[in-house]
Motif scaffolding. Structure first.
Motif, PDB file in Angstrom:
ATOM      1  N   THR A 112     -16.368   5.628   1.400  1.00 37.91           N
ATOM      2  CA  THR A 112     -15.316   6.639   1.321  1.00 37.91           C
ATOM      3  C   THR A 112     -14.352   6.248   0.205  1.00 37.91           C
ATOM      4  O   THR A 112     -13.856   5.118   0.172  1.00 37.91           O
ATOM      5  CB  THR A 112     -14.546   6.721   2.647  1.00 37.91           C
ATOM      6  N   PRO A 113     -14.083   7.146  -0.718  1.00 41.12           N
ATOM      7  CA  PRO A 113     -13.187   6.797  -1.831  1.00 41.12           C
ATOM      8  C   PRO A 113     -11.752   6.577  -1.335  1.00 41.12           C
ATOM      9  O   PRO A 113     -11.302   7.189  -0.367  1.00 41.12           O
ATOM     10  CB  PRO A 113     -13.294   8.003  -2.757  1.00 41.12           C
ATOM     11  N   ILE A 114     -11.017   5.698  -1.983  1.00 43.87           N
ATOM     12  CA  ILE A 114      -9.645   5.366  -1.634  1.00 43.87           C
ATOM     13  C   ILE A 114      -8.693   6.145  -2.538  1.00 43.87           C
ATOM     14  O   ILE A 114      -8.935   6.284  -3.745  1.00 43.87           O
ATOM     15  CB  ILE A 114      -9.406   3.850  -1.782  1.00 43.87           C
ATOM     16  N   ASP A 115      -7.610   6.643  -1.926  1.00 44.41           N
ATOM     17  CA  ASP A 115      -6.589   7.350  -2.698  1.00 44.41           C
ATOM     18  C   ASP A 115      -5.757   6.313  -3.458  1.00 44.41           C
ATOM     19  O   ASP A 115      -4.922   5.604  -2.875  1.00 44.41           O
ATOM     20  CB  ASP A 115      -5.709   8.181  -1.769  1.00 44.41           C
ATOM     21  N   LEU A 116      -5.999   6.182  -4.737  1.00 42.62           N
ATOM     22  CA  LEU A 116      -5.311   5.165  -5.531  1.00 42.62           C
ATOM     23  C   LEU A 116      -3.824   5.451  -5.687  1.00 42.62           C
ATOM     24  O   LEU A 116      -3.023   4.531  -5.869  1.00 42.62           O
ATOM     25  CB  LEU A 116      -5.976   5.051  -6.904  1.00 42.62           C
ATOM     26  N   THR A 117      -3.431   6.758  -5.594  1.00 45.32           N
ATOM     27  CA  THR A 117      -2.009   7.084  -5.768  1.00 45.32           C
ATOM     28  C   THR A 117      -1.177   6.503  -4.637  1.00 45.32           C
ATOM     29  O   THR A 117      -0.132   5.864  -4.858  1.00 45.32           O
ATOM     30  CB  THR A 117      -1.835   8.613  -5.822  1.00 45.32           C
ATOM     31  N   SER A 118      -1.620   6.706  -3.393  1.00 46.18           N
ATOM     32  CA  SER A 118      -0.870   6.165  -2.248  1.00 46.18           C
ATOM     33  C   SER A 118      -0.895   4.645  -2.252  1.00 46.18           C
ATOM     34  O   SER A 118       0.106   3.991  -1.919  1.00 46.18           O
ATOM     35  CB  SER A 118      -1.469   6.702  -0.947  1.00 46.18           C
ATOM     36  N   LEU A 119      -2.031   4.066  -2.672  1.00 50.10           N
ATOM     37  CA  LEU A 119      -2.110   2.613  -2.720  1.00 50.10           C
ATOM     38  C   LEU A 119      -1.162   2.042  -3.773  1.00 50.10           C
ATOM     39  O   LEU A 119      -0.491   1.022  -3.543  1.00 50.10           O
ATOM     40  CB  LEU A 119      -3.555   2.199  -3.025  1.00 50.10           C
ATOM     41  N   PHE A 120      -1.047   2.725  -4.903  1.00 51.01           N
ATOM     42  CA  PHE A 120      -0.131   2.281  -5.960  1.00 51.01           C
ATOM     43  C   PHE A 120       1.320   2.374  -5.493  1.00 51.01           C
ATOM     44  O   PHE A 120       2.133   1.480  -5.746  1.00 51.01           O
ATOM     45  CB  PHE A 120      -0.348   3.119  -7.219  1.00 51.01           C
ATOM     46  N   ASN A 121       1.661   3.461  -4.782  1.00 49.71           N
ATOM     47  CA  ASN A 121       3.028   3.617  -4.277  1.00 49.71           C
ATOM     48  C   ASN A 121       3.366   2.540  -3.261  1.00 49.71           C
ATOM     49  O   ASN A 121       4.477   2.011  -3.220  1.00 49.71           O
ATOM     50  CB  ASN A 121       3.192   4.996  -3.652  1.00 49.71           C
ATOM     51  N   THR A 122       2.376   2.159  -2.442  1.00 52.13           N
ATOM     52  CA  THR A 122       2.615   1.101  -1.446  1.00 52.13           C
ATOM     53  C   THR A 122       2.899  -0.221  -2.133  1.00 52.13           C
ATOM     54  O   THR A 122       3.838  -0.949  -1.764  1.00 52.13           O
ATOM     55  CB  THR A 122       1.394   0.978  -0.522  1.00 52.13           C
ATOM     56  N   PHE A 123       2.104  -0.543  -3.135  1.00 46.21           N
ATOM     57  CA  PHE A 123       2.323  -1.786  -3.870  1.00 46.21           C
ATOM     58  C   PHE A 123       3.674  -1.773  -4.588  1.00 46.21           C
ATOM     59  O   PHE A 123       4.365  -2.803  -4.676  1.00 46.21           O
ATOM     60  CB  PHE A 123       1.200  -2.016  -4.874  1.00 46.21           C
ATOM     61  N   LYS A 124       4.066  -0.609  -5.095  1.00 50.74           N
ATOM     62  CA  LYS A 124       5.331  -0.500  -5.808  1.00 50.74           C
ATOM     63  C   LYS A 124       6.502  -0.742  -4.861  1.00 50.74           C
ATOM     64  O   LYS A 124       7.463  -1.445  -5.190  1.00 50.74           O
ATOM     65  CB  LYS A 124       5.428   0.880  -6.444  1.00 50.74           C
ATOM     66  N   GLU A 125       6.446  -0.166  -3.646  1.00 53.71           N
ATOM     67  CA  GLU A 125       7.503  -0.387  -2.662  1.00 53.71           C
ATOM     68  C   GLU A 125       7.579  -1.850  -2.257  1.00 53.71           C
ATOM     69  O   GLU A 125       8.662  -2.412  -2.084  1.00 53.71           O
ATOM     70  CB  GLU A 125       7.255   0.493  -1.439  1.00 53.71           C
ATOM     71  N   MET A 126       6.418  -2.479  -2.120  1.00 56.62           N
ATOM     72  CA  MET A 126       6.413  -3.898  -1.751  1.00 56.62           C
ATOM     73  C   MET A 126       7.049  -4.754  -2.835  1.00 56.62           C
ATOM     74  O   MET A 126       7.803  -5.683  -2.555  1.00 56.62           O
ATOM     75  CB  MET A 126       4.981  -4.352  -1.474  1.00 56.62           C
ATOM     76  N   SER A 127       6.759  -4.446  -4.083  1.00 62.87           N
ATOM     77  CA  SER A 127       7.343  -5.219  -5.184  1.00 62.87           C
ATOM     78  C   SER A 127       8.851  -5.020  -5.260  1.00 62.87           C
ATOM     79  O   SER A 127       9.612  -5.936  -5.519  1.00 62.87           O
ATOM     80  CB  SER A 127       6.684  -4.829  -6.509  1.00 62.87           C
TER      81      SER A 127
END
Length: 207
Positions: free
Chosen positions: A168-183
């Motif tokens: 199943t493909p992963i939504d890279l946009t939501s994953l990028f936003n999660t990493f950005k919030e963590m940083s």
């Protein structure tokens, strides 16, 4: 003292250039530019101790102009015994010169000289000089060089399984936003941290 025969090759003395006769005696190896024999061909031995026999080519040594033929030019090898293998004297194929081998014509089963012919589509094929029959290459040669497709086997993957989607493909946009919030959270945590200075080292009584 060992007597020297006149047939022995005289090597040049160290530091001196070889003479004209010595240069002639030194054979220079020239690899073949075009090869007519490939792995898996049935060949006929036209010279040597196994003259008149036929065999299958096991390996082609292009850098030596030689081939390994099954059951031809056998040499004895002494192998030591180990805990898992009992040693002894075994016969193993030794390389044989390409000039001592001829392809077998499939029409009459006799040895023949092979040549190259261009077909209408531009592809090259091997042909017999005597009968003009096309000498097809073994299937193993086409598979190893990517020139053809062998029949499917029991361990091959079915084409339908290759095209089936198993992930199943992963939504890279939501994953990028999660990493950005963590940083951002990590950066703010470091900014709000209170710096506590270290105490100076204690001076010894002797000082």
């Amino acid at each position: 003292r060992q007597r020297k025969n006149g047939n022995e090759k005289k090597m040049p003395a160290p530091g001196k250039p070889p003479t004209r006769v010595q240069k002639i005696r030194q054979k220079q190896f020239v690899p073949l530019q075009t090869w007519r024999l490939v792995k898996g061909d049935e060949v006929f031995v036209n010279a040597g101790k196994d003259k008149g026999k036929t065999g299958t080519i096991l390996k082609v040594l292009r850098n030596k102009n030689r081939c390994l033929v099954k059951g031809i030019n056998l040499a004895k090898r002494h192998i030591r015994s180990t805990q898992e293998f009992k040693g002894g004297i075994f016969a193993k194929e030794a390389p044989i010169a390409v000039s001592n081998l001829n392809l077998i014509d499939p029409t009459d089963g006799k040895p023949c000289k092979a040549g190259i012919r261009f077909q209408e589509d531009g592809s090259k094929v091997r042909v017999s000089h005597r009968t003009g029959t096309i000498l097809t290459k073994p299937i193993s040669t086409y598979v190893s060089r990517g020139l053809g497709v062998r029949p499917p086997g029991p361990k091959d993957t079915h084409p339908d399984a290759v095209s089936k989607q198993t992930f199943t493909p992963i939504d890279l946009t939501s994953l990028f936003n999660t990493f950005k919030e963590m940083s951002i959270a990590r950066a703010s945590k470091k900014r709000n941290a209170v710096h506590v200075p270290r105490a100076p080292p204690m001076l010894s009584i002797l000082d």
